[in-house]
Design an enzyme around this catalytic site. Sequence first.
Site, PDB file in Angstrom:
ATOM      1  CG  ASP A  10     -12.938   6.189  12.876  1.00  0.00           C
ATOM      2  OD1 ASP A  10     -13.403   5.788  12.131  1.00  0.00           O
ATOM      3  OD2 ASP A  10     -12.177   7.447  13.131  1.00  0.00           O
ATOM      4  CE  LYS A  61       0.956   2.776  15.233  1.00  0.00           C
ATOM      5  NZ  LYS A  61       1.221   2.445  13.531  1.00  0.00           N
ATOM      6  CD  GLU A  67      -0.745   1.279   3.651  1.00  0.00           C
ATOM      7  OE1 GLU A  67      -1.333   1.836   3.574  1.00  0.00           O
ATOM      8  OE2 GLU A  67      -1.223   0.616   4.823  1.00  0.00           O
ATOM      9  CB  VAL A 105      -5.740  -1.842   3.741  1.00  0.00           C
ATOM     10  CG1 VAL A 105      -5.646  -3.498   3.835  1.00  0.00           C
ATOM     11  CG2 VAL A 105      -4.249  -1.873   4.588  1.00  0.00           C
ATOM     12  CB  SER A 155     -11.109   1.183   9.475  1.00  0.00           C
ATOM     13  OG  SER A 155     -10.053   1.294   7.919  1.00  0.00           O
ATOM     14  CB  ALA A 156     -13.564   1.762   4.415  1.00  0.00           C
ATOM     15  CG  ASP A 157      -8.364   0.003   6.260  1.00  0.00           C
ATOM     16  OD1 ASP A 157      -8.436   0.281   5.156  1.00  0.00           O
ATOM     17  OD2 ASP A 157      -7.281  -0.146   6.978  1.00  0.00           O
ATOM     18  CE  LYS A 182      -7.126   7.953   6.002  1.00  0.00           C
ATOM     19  NZ  LYS A 182      -6.947   7.297   7.317  1.00  0.00           N
TER      20      LYS A 182
HETATM   21  N1  PSU Z   1      -2.120   1.923  10.776  1.00  0.00           N
HETATM   22  C1  PSU Z   1      -1.387   1.780  10.922  1.00  0.00           C
HETATM   23  N2  PSU Z   1      -0.185   2.508   9.448  1.00  0.00           N
HETATM   24  C2  PSU Z   1      -0.697   2.153   8.476  1.00  0.00           C
HETATM   25  C3  PSU Z   1      -2.648   2.721   8.630  1.00  0.00           C
HETATM   26  C4  PSU Z   1      -3.037   2.618   9.263  1.00  0.00           C
HETATM   27  O1  PSU Z   1      -0.469   1.459  11.687  1.00  0.00           O
HETATM   28  O2  PSU Z   1      -0.052   3.777   7.879  1.00  0.00           O
HETATM   29  C5  PSU Z   1      -3.240   3.082   7.373  1.00  0.00           C
HETATM   30  C6  PSU Z   1      -3.351   2.347   5.751  1.00  0.00           C
HETATM   31  O3  PSU Z   1      -3.278   2.136   5.087  1.00  0.00           O
HETATM   32  C7  PSU Z   1      -4.970   2.100   7.099  1.00  0.00           C
HETATM   33  C8  PSU Z   1      -5.102   3.424   7.329  1.00  0.00           C
HETATM   34  O4  PSU Z   1      -5.165   1.491   6.142  1.00  0.00           O
HETATM   35  O5  PSU Z   1      -4.535   3.824   7.723  1.00  0.00           O
HETATM   36  C9  PSU Z   1      -6.604   3.585   7.607  1.00  0.00           C
HETATM   37  O6  PSU Z   1      -6.782   4.361   7.981  1.00  0.00           O
HETATM   38  P1  PSU Z   1      -8.309   5.062   8.913  1.00  0.00           P
HETATM   39  O7  PSU Z   1      -8.167   4.424   9.882  1.00  0.00           O
HETATM   40  O8  PSU Z   1      -9.029   5.852   7.930  1.00  0.00           O
HETATM   41  O9  PSU Z   1      -9.549   4.691   7.559  1.00  0.00           O
HETATM   42 MN    MN Z   2     -11.532   5.633  10.150  1.00  0.00          MN
END
Ligand code: PSU
Ligand code: MN
Length: 302
Positions: free
Chosen positions: A137, A158, A23, A105, A139-141, A85
């Site tokens: 909140d 994390k 990624e 991701v 994540s879309a992941d 992003k």
């Molecule tokens: N967690 C990490 N390092 C990262 C990310 C998450 O420890 O770089 C990044 C990844 O690209 C992940 C994104 O897909 O943050 C998730 O963002 P969000 O929580 O806004 O969906």
């Molecule tokens: Mn989010």
Amino acid sequence: MKIKVSEEVKQALKNGNAVVALESTIISHGMPYPKNVETALLVEKTVRENGAVPATIAIIKGIPTIGCSRDEIEHLGKAGLSVTKTSRRDIPVVVSKGLDGATTVAATMIFAAMAGVKIFATGGIGGVHRGAETTFDISADLEELARTDVNVICAGAKSILDLGLTLEYLETKGVEVIGYGTDELPAFFTRKSGFKVNDRMDTPLEIAKAIKCKDDMNLGGGTLIVNPIPEQYSMDADYIESVIEKAIGEANEKGIKGKEITPFLLDKIQRITGGQSLESNIKLVLNNAALASKIAVELANL
Ligand code: PSU
Ligand code: MN
């Protein structure tokens, strides 16, 4: 839609050879320059050393690119936060406006799937944030893992996230979580979290077989393979927990939310630890790249 697959990746896919997707949010938003570029190149090198072809994925001037060049990686790292992003929802606008996009991701999985790449290595995934019961909140992941057929190797998540709720969400969505050599979900900087994974596997071949089985049965969706940070690079659990709490406290004070929160917390943690967490972060990404490559090689041979 036009996507660009590099010659090397195209050739490898045509010959049925192992390819590992990587990624780019981690490059532009996850680490500072120039460590981000050095790391991205080192990750690619690690993939090659383990017998696979790396495919770093990003949107370059509106074109989803599978297999970024060295110059493109340098650009993504140098431009940093000015690169959008890009998660699933952001893709249409970034592409139609001809912008650069650092793929999360979720977005990386989408483009990997379009190109036919099944294995994807990263550091950590997004998940259910602490306090999601009021902020919503998530994540879309996680949604992407439920719907897109790409298998993600990471070091867990994390503890900026609620790890228990993240696992519950994945279970509801039918996403298998496999611990590599562990029964426990690793917590990124540390090898343990206190939460059990669904299954444990001890070899890349076993994991490749499970992935092949899922494909053969057309079950759809991805798999999450969690790989603990090597012992010698792991951090003290109490220390990193206190750092994360401090970072979350600051984010709340400043009212940071939405897509900004994850990059904000990552940056804060790196600053508070004086770069110590960055070194651990780099080591675990390399460790994941090596495992992903071994799984990809086994999968190519099945
Ligand atoms: N967690 C990490 N390092 C990262 C990310 C998450 O420890 O770089 C990044 C990844 O690209 C992940 C994104 O897909 O943050 C998730 O963002 P969000 O929580 O806004 O969906
Ligand atoms: Mn989010």
